[in-house]
Enzyme design. Structure first.
Site, PDB file in Angstrom:
ATOM      1  N   ASN A 106      66.965  18.644  72.499  1.00  0.00           N
ATOM      2  CA  ASN A 106      67.137  19.797  73.379  1.00  0.00           C
ATOM      3  C   ASN A 106      68.585  20.201  73.487  1.00  0.00           C
ATOM      4  O   ASN A 106      69.007  20.787  74.462  1.00  0.00           O
ATOM      5  CB  ASN A 106      66.595  19.493  74.767  1.00  0.00           C
ATOM      6  N   CYS A 107      69.325  19.831  72.471  1.00  0.00           N
ATOM      7  CA  CYS A 107      70.745  20.102  72.527  1.00  0.00           C
ATOM      8  C   CYS A 107      70.955  21.579  72.302  1.00  0.00           C
ATOM      9  O   CYS A 107      72.037  22.106  72.446  1.00  0.00           O
ATOM     10  CB  CYS A 107      71.460  19.231  71.512  1.00  0.00           C
ATOM     11  N   LEU A 108      69.869  22.282  71.954  1.00  0.00           N
ATOM     12  CA  LEU A 108      70.005  23.715  71.694  1.00  0.00           C
ATOM     13  C   LEU A 108      69.563  24.492  72.920  1.00  0.00           C
ATOM     14  O   LEU A 108      69.545  25.665  72.937  1.00  0.00           O
ATOM     15  CB  LEU A 108      69.155  24.075  70.478  1.00  0.00           C
TER      16      LEU A 108
ATOM     17  N   LEU B 116      74.049  23.654  72.674  1.00  0.00           N
ATOM     18  CA  LEU B 116      74.787  24.504  71.737  1.00  0.00           C
ATOM     19  C   LEU B 116      74.442  25.982  71.900  1.00  0.00           C
ATOM     20  O   LEU B 116      75.154  26.841  71.395  1.00  0.00           O
ATOM     21  CB  LEU B 116      74.490  24.070  70.295  1.00  0.00           C
TER      22      LEU B 116
END
Lengths: 108, 136, 116, 97
Positions: A106-108, B116
């Site tokens: 879920n780093c996006l 990001l």
């Protein structure tokens, strides 16, 4: 959440080791979300298992999960609505949990 | 004088391992003096160490994390550390501390933890995205 | 807004390349046109038959192979760097486009960035 | 410093020491009409006349001074942080190496 018949899981219900998964594991985890697994569910679960074997990652975000399903299974199944109906909540998270994959970063 | 420009500043070099945070801060101050805007600051890779509340340099050295925090607060500029970079390197906010059942959190205000997507949005909204890298 | 993410670090010795991959994946997630360019020692990402289980890392070859599926438009590599590291058609992973001019490739993108 | 005009060419901001592999990649990526700013460790490139840097190449004064390079001959073209901001105004494509 700690069903003794299930392999070790983290506090969000994801398996600690994707290799400890079995179809029975999937049924038990799905039942926690009151999901009864149908053919349509199994198609996505198998897709995710294959995806993980090929790429050694969970789809990193829900958007990329939808994209990857679309790429593999076509427009109809690769849609947020279709996947949301099968795997309520955040489909990528719910589906990865049932398929025994690591939690999407879920780093996006 | 040309028109005002909006910047997204990305810092990937860590304090004390590189000059990146200090060059970026000098640049950011001058950009504001020139009448430009800084939309956001995004810490990526080793740059997330700038958001540690536990850095404690000797008292006669510049405290780069504190200098950045003060600048961001004075100028009201949003700043985020990439969640994947931060978790790997032990920069943790209270939400992630609870999620992963960790012993402590150490994120320095006003930094936030974000994905990001913040960087992608910065690329789209700002006129320029400028990177300040480490030296290795 | 097309973006080129450049990888010039070899795989496994550091995480810089993996963080470059996360950048390009996130551009793809938001439907932003994006591509990867491998230069210098970074071209070693593109060698087939990587087997990193002995160093307890995941295969960047396998991670990278998800890129086309997510919509990353191109995987580019500097031909001269491939030659320098002995990468031939037989040892390169599938789907790589070789470029003879890095300056021309960079000119084709509005944004060019390294992960670190 | 010399007058800067608006440009569609690339601005290269380089912070790596000249021996760093990325410095070599930067040199190969350079087009004749591009602008170059040397900052941090990259200002050490000013000590090596054999490096083929473009005539328009400039270096950050603060980094030159910090490293004791202020009396170099031939003297590098030096700029302030404010000048660096102006260069970023004038270039749409900026690559940080």
């Amino acid at each position: 959440m700690n069903n003794p018949s299930l392999p070790e899981r983290n506090n969000e219900g994801f398996l600690e080791d994707a290799n400890h998964w079995s179809p029975e594991t999937a049924r038990l985890i799905a039942s926690e979300d009151s999901i009864e697994l149908t053919e349509d569910h199994w198609e996505i679960i198998e897709f995710l298992r294959e995806f993980y074997k090929a790429h050694e990652i969970s789809p990193p975000s829900n958007r990329l999960f939808v994209k990857a399903v679309r790429e593999a299974l076509g427009e109809h199944k690769g849609s947020s609505i279709y996947l949301m109906q099968l795997f309520p909540g955040t489909p990528a998270k719910t589906a990865c949990r049932i398929a025994g994959l690591p939690r999407p970063t879920n780093c996006l | 004088m040309s028109k005002a420009i909006a910047y997204t500043i990305v810092i990937t070099g860590a304090p004390w391992a590189s000059q990146a945070p200090q060059t970026a801060l000098m640049f950011a101050r001058e950009a504001l003096l020139a009448g430009h805007r800084i939309d956001r600051v995004f810490l990526y890779g080793d740059g997330v160490h700038l958001a540690s509340a536990l850095s404690t340099p000797p008292s006669d050295e510049t405290h780069w994390p504190r200098a950045w925090s003060e600048f961001l607060e004075q100028q009201n500029i949003p700043a985020a550390a990439c969640i994947a970079s931060a978790l790997r390197r032990g920069v943790i906010d209270e939400t992630e501390q609870a999620r992963y059942e960790l012993a402590a959190s150490n994120l320095r205000a006003p930094f936030e933890i974000a994905g990001l997507g913040e960087w992608v949005e910065g690329n789209l909204k700002s006129d320029r995205t400028l990177y300040f890298h480490g030296s290795h | 807004m097309n973006t080129l993410i450049v990888v010039d670090q070899p795989p496994y010795g550091s995480w810089a390349g993996r963080e470059a991959l996360d950048m390009v994946f996130s551009l793809a997630a938001f439907d932003q046109p994006s591509a990867l360019l491998f230069v210098g020692p970074g071209v070693n990402w593109l060698r087939s038959n990587q087997a990193p289980s002995g160093i307890n890392q995941k295969s960047v070859e396998k991670n990278l192979s998800a890129a086309p599926m997510f919509g990353v438009e191109a995987i580019l590599a500097d031909r001269s760097a491939c030659e320098r590291f002995g990468l031939t058609e037989a040892t390169l992973v599938a789907g790589v486009t070789l470029t003879d001019s890095v300056p021309d490739t960079l000119d084709g993108y509005r944004h060019v960035a390294f992960a670190g | 410093m010399t007058e800067i005009t608006a440009s569609s060419d690339t601005l290269h901001i380089v912070n790596k020491a000249p021996d760093h592999p990325r410095f070599g990649t930067f040199l190969r990526a350079l087009s004749d009409t591009d602008s170059v700013v040397l900052i941090e460790d990259a200002v050490l490139a000013c000590t090596d006349p054999s490096l083929r840097l473009p005539k328009s190449c400039v270096a950050l004064t603060a980094d030159i001074d910090a490293r004791g390079l202020q009396d170099l001959q031939p003297a590098p073209h030096m700029i302030s942080y404010g000048d660096l901001v102006r260069l970023t105004e004038q270039h749409e494509q900026i690559i940080s190496w």
